[in-house]
Design a protein around this motif. Structure first.
Motif, mmCIF file in Angstrom:
data_model
loop_
_atom_site.group_PDB
_atom_site.id
_atom_site.type_symbol
_atom_site.label_atom_id
_atom_site.label_comp_id
_atom_site.label_asym_id
_atom_site.label_seq_id
_atom_site.Cartn_x
_atom_site.Cartn_y
_atom_site.Cartn_z
ATOM 1 N N VAL A 206 37.964 26.484 40.257
ATOM 2 C CA VAL A 206 37.817 27.091 38.930
ATOM 3 C C VAL A 206 36.461 26.726 38.332
ATOM 4 O O VAL A 206 35.747 27.570 37.796
ATOM 5 C CB VAL A 206 38.973 26.653 38.005
ATOM 6 C CG1 VAL A 206 38.702 27.056 36.575
ATOM 7 C CG2 VAL A 206 40.283 27.267 38.485
ATOM 8 N N GLY A 207 36.090 25.446 38.462
ATOM 9 C CA GLY A 207 34.800 25.001 37.939
ATOM 10 C C GLY A 207 33.645 25.716 38.605
ATOM 11 O O GLY A 207 32.694 26.132 37.965
ATOM 12 N N GLY A 208 33.738 25.897 39.918
ATOM 13 C CA GLY A 208 32.694 26.589 40.664
ATOM 14 C C GLY A 208 32.582 28.037 40.243
ATOM 15 O O GLY A 208 31.474 28.550 40.024
ATOM 16 N N LEU A 209 33.748 28.688 40.076
ATOM 17 C CA LEU A 209 33.756 30.086 39.634
ATOM 18 C C LEU A 209 33.130 30.220 38.262
ATOM 19 O O LEU A 209 32.308 31.092 38.007
ATOM 20 C CB LEU A 209 35.187 30.620 39.577
ATOM 21 C CG LEU A 209 35.779 31.109 40.893
ATOM 22 C CD1 LEU A 209 37.218 31.513 40.688
ATOM 23 C CD2 LEU A 209 34.985 32.278 41.431
ATOM 24 N N PHE A 210 33.527 29.302 37.369
ATOM 25 C CA PHE A 210 33.043 29.341 36.001
ATOM 26 C C PHE A 210 31.532 29.169 35.956
ATOM 27 O O PHE A 210 30.832 29.896 35.280
ATOM 28 C CB PHE A 210 33.737 28.230 35.205
ATOM 29 C CG PHE A 210 33.607 28.394 33.720
ATOM 30 C CD1 PHE A 210 32.933 27.447 32.972
ATOM 31 C CD2 PHE A 210 34.158 29.496 33.090
ATOM 32 C CE1 PHE A 210 32.807 27.602 31.611
ATOM 33 C CE2 PHE A 210 34.037 29.654 31.725
ATOM 34 C CZ PHE A 210 33.355 28.705 30.982
ATOM 35 N N GLY B 46 29.469 29.791 38.381
ATOM 36 C CA GLY B 46 28.869 30.985 38.975
ATOM 37 C C GLY B 46 28.771 32.113 37.961
ATOM 38 O O GLY B 46 27.756 32.790 37.873
ATOM 39 N N LEU B 47 29.848 32.263 37.156
ATOM 40 C CA LEU B 47 29.865 33.308 36.135
ATOM 41 C C LEU B 47 28.767 33.073 35.111
ATOM 42 O O LEU B 47 28.048 33.988 34.732
ATOM 43 C CB LEU B 47 31.222 33.330 35.424
ATOM 44 C CG LEU B 47 32.326 34.133 36.126
ATOM 45 C CD1 LEU B 47 33.626 33.967 35.385
ATOM 46 C CD2 LEU B 47 31.942 35.601 36.196
ATOM 47 N N ILE B 48 28.639 31.820 34.663
ATOM 48 C CA ILE B 48 27.640 31.492 33.654
ATOM 49 C C ILE B 48 26.237 31.763 34.196
ATOM 50 O O ILE B 48 25.415 32.376 33.535
ATOM 51 C CB ILE B 48 27.778 30.015 33.220
ATOM 52 C CG1 ILE B 48 29.025 29.854 32.362
ATOM 53 C CG2 ILE B 48 26.545 29.552 32.453
ATOM 54 C CD1 ILE B 48 29.317 28.431 31.962
ATOM 55 N N GLU B 49 26.012 31.345 35.465
ATOM 56 C CA GLU B 49 24.685 31.546 36.032
ATOM 57 C C GLU B 49 24.360 33.016 36.205
ATOM 58 O O GLU B 49 23.240 33.447 35.979
ATOM 59 C CB GLU B 49 24.576 30.799 37.355
ATOM 60 C CG GLU B 49 23.977 29.414 37.152
ATOM 61 C CD GLU B 49 24.314 28.460 38.274
ATOM 62 O OE1 GLU B 49 24.419 28.915 39.409
ATOM 63 O OE2 GLU B 49 24.464 27.257 37.990
#
Ligand SMILES: [Zn+2]
Length: 103
Positions: free
Chosen positions: A22-26, A28-31
């Motif tokens: 979840v942290g990685g996805l989040f 990635g979304l922000i970037e």
């Protein structure tokens, strides 16, 4: 007894894995949302326009007055030399038409 411990360990690992995903996805979304679309004014002085928020920068559409997130807004060179932001292509072309017309 050992099974109980093992289950607890598994649960812990599962939670950790989920957090990582979840942290990685989040992140990635922000970037992906923060891909620079336009060069900001050099020097980085706060010239009064954009309102800084913790979630992003809000900018006001000069045509319809709507506040939009800067990273989602359409930008154009303003008449005064700065950058103007718009909620939609329609507002931007309206602004361009207005700027092109002499007062
Ligand atoms: Zn607008």
């Amino acid at each position: 007894m050992l099974g109980w411990l093992l289950r607890l360990l598994l649960l812990f690992l599962l939670v950790r894995a989920v957090m990582l995903v979840v942290g990685g996805l989040f992140r990635g979304l922000i970037e992906s949302a923060r891909v620079p679309t336009d060069d900001r004014a050099p020097g980085g002085g706060a010239s009064g326009g954009p309102v800084a928020r913790s979630q992003g920068t809000l900018v006001q559409d000069p045509v319809c007055g709507t506040y939009v997130l800067q990273e989602r807004a359409l930008s154009a060179r303003a008449a005064g030399g700065g950058t103007a932001y718009f909620c939609s292509e329609r507002c931007r072309s309206a602004y361009d038409a207005q700027a092109a017309r002499p007062n």
